[in-house]
Design a protein around this motif. Structure first.
Motif, PDB file in Angstrom:
ATOM      1  N   UNK A   1      12.549 -19.697  44.732  1.00  0.00           N
ATOM      2  CA  UNK A   1      12.510 -20.806  43.733  1.00  0.00           C
ATOM      3  C   UNK A   1      13.398 -20.227  42.493  1.00  0.00           C
ATOM      4  N   UNK A   2      14.082 -21.145  41.789  1.00  0.00           N
ATOM      5  CA  UNK A   2      14.614 -20.576  40.671  1.00  0.00           C
ATOM      6  C   UNK A   2      14.256 -21.643  39.674  1.00  0.00           C
ATOM      7  N   UNK A   3      14.401 -21.432  38.468  1.00  0.00           N
ATOM      8  CA  UNK A   3      13.730 -22.399  37.110  1.00  0.00           C
ATOM      9  C   UNK A   3      14.683 -23.638  37.035  1.00  0.00           C
ATOM     10  N   UNK A   4      16.013 -23.407  36.952  1.00  0.00           N
ATOM     11  CA  UNK A   4      16.832 -24.641  37.096  1.00  0.00           C
ATOM     12  C   UNK A   4      18.117 -24.687  37.996  1.00  0.00           C
ATOM     13  N   UNK A   5      18.762 -25.712  37.884  1.00  0.00           N
ATOM     14  CA  UNK A   5      19.741 -25.925  38.703  1.00  0.00           C
ATOM     15  C   UNK A   5      21.150 -24.915  38.582  1.00  0.00           C
ATOM     16  N   UNK A   6      21.229 -24.498  37.410  1.00  0.00           N
ATOM     17  CA  UNK A   6      22.350 -23.629  36.936  1.00  0.00           C
ATOM     18  C   UNK A   6      21.937 -22.173  36.954  1.00  0.00           C
ATOM     19  N   UNK A   7      20.728 -21.879  37.330  1.00  0.00           N
ATOM     20  CA  UNK A   7      20.175 -20.503  37.334  1.00  0.00           C
ATOM     21  C   UNK A   7      20.566 -19.595  38.489  1.00  0.00           C
ATOM     22  N   UNK A   8      20.935 -18.388  38.380  1.00  0.00           N
ATOM     23  CA  UNK A   8      21.022 -17.398  39.436  1.00  0.00           C
ATOM     24  C   UNK A   8      20.069 -16.476  39.698  1.00  0.00           C
ATOM     25  N   UNK A   9      19.150 -16.651  39.203  1.00  0.00           N
ATOM     26  CA  UNK A   9      17.854 -15.770  39.404  1.00  0.00           C
ATOM     27  C   UNK A   9      16.789 -16.645  40.311  1.00  0.00           C
ATOM     28  N   UNK A  10      16.277 -15.967  41.450  1.00  0.00           N
ATOM     29  CA  UNK A  10      15.095 -16.778  42.320  1.00  0.00           C
ATOM     30  C   UNK A  10      14.145 -15.515  42.246  1.00  0.00           C
ATOM     31  N   UNK A  11      13.019 -16.135  42.450  1.00  0.00           N
ATOM     32  CA  UNK A  11      11.662 -15.575  42.758  1.00  0.00           C
ATOM     33  C   UNK A  11      11.007 -15.910  44.066  1.00  0.00           C
ATOM     34  N   UNK A  12      10.930 -14.776  44.864  1.00  0.00           N
ATOM     35  CA  UNK A  12      10.551 -15.037  46.397  1.00  0.00           C
ATOM     36  C   UNK A  12       9.020 -14.487  46.656  1.00  0.00           C
ATOM     37  N   UNK A  13       8.503 -15.318  47.171  1.00  0.00           N
ATOM     38  CA  UNK A  13       7.095 -15.146  47.833  1.00  0.00           C
ATOM     39  C   UNK A  13       6.987 -15.232  49.252  1.00  0.00           C
ATOM     40  N   UNK A  14       6.102 -14.544  49.998  1.00  0.00           N
ATOM     41  CA  UNK A  14       5.749 -14.505  51.397  1.00  0.00           C
ATOM     42  C   UNK A  14       5.013 -15.678  51.930  1.00  0.00           C
TER      43      UNK A  14
END
Length: 229
Positions: free
Chosen positions: A93-106
């Motif tokens: 998931x990422x915080x906004x539509x223009x963000x290039x940063x993602x957090x991943x969970x299993x």
């Protein structure tokens, strides 16, 4: 990394034709639209194990548009994904539509990695792992193989890997470069040249697992190409 570095010589390494990709796992990457806030990787290996065991992928294999076997495999993957209630192996998931940063969970909701990128970084992204991660003992920068290069590279445990974008997002192949040659260890097959949805086939490799391959693949699929050739 120098922003305008020379192209990595590993790009031109000869292919180890004696060891073509033999997929042992298959993941369906689903991203929705280009502005989606969520990307998932579903392990659909149990549903396509028969096809994987007989799938022949030559080192110069075509993309999905001309490969009936891969087309059928992708179709079956979508069918399996829609019918299973098993949670995704990875949810980014990422915080906004223009963000290039993602957090991943299993699948259990445990954080396993982050993908950090910036608009002005000229294609450089970093896959970060929590302390004690079983997937990698160090963060993994993913960056262009050279000035305006179409390929991206990363280093895992001192081994160089190359994500080669060979036909838009229709065909992306992950190569391991060792001793002057390169061996294919994973392949992404998309429905079209701008696809962020598709099938990720992963072979056996001691240095990279499904999380490393999946996170670096998502980095390539979501990269900015405006400065590339």
């Amino acid at each position: 990394m120098k922003l305008f570095s020379k192209t990595s010589p590993a790009i031109s390494f000869p292919i180890d034709t004696a060891n073509p990709l033999k997929p042992t796992r298959a993941f369906l990457i689903e991203s929705g639209s280009a502005f989606t806030l969520t990307t998932t990787l579903k392990d659909i290996t149990p549903f396509v194990s028969d096809q994987l065991s007989t799938l022949s992928l030559g080192n110069d294999g075509p993309g999905i548009d001309s490969s009936a076997a891969l087309t059928q495999l992708l179709s079956k993957a979508h069918t399996a994904s829609s019918s299973t209630t098993t949670p995704p192996s990875l949810t980014l998931t990422r915080p906004s539509r223009i963000s290039l940063s993602w957090s991943a969970v299993d699948s259990s909701g445990t954080p396993v990695a982050e993908l950090a990128g910036r608009l002005w970084s000229l294609g450089r992204q970093t896959v970060k792992f929590p302390a004690g991660s079983v997937h990698s003992s160090h963060d993994i920068p993913v960056y262009p193989a050279g000035t305006a290069a179409r390929a991206d590279v990363f280093v895992k445990d001192s081994v160089l890997y190359i994500w080669a974008v060979e036909d838009g997002m229709t065909l992306c192949r992950l190569w391991r470069a060792v001793d002057g040659s390169k061996t294919e260890v994973a392949r992404f097959v998309g429905a079209n040249k701008r696809a962020k949805n598709g099938l990720l086939l992963v072979g056996e490799d001691e240095s990279v697992d499904g999380v490393v391959v999946g996170m670096t693949c998502v980095a390539v699929l979501n990269r900015l190409d405006s400065f590339r050739a």
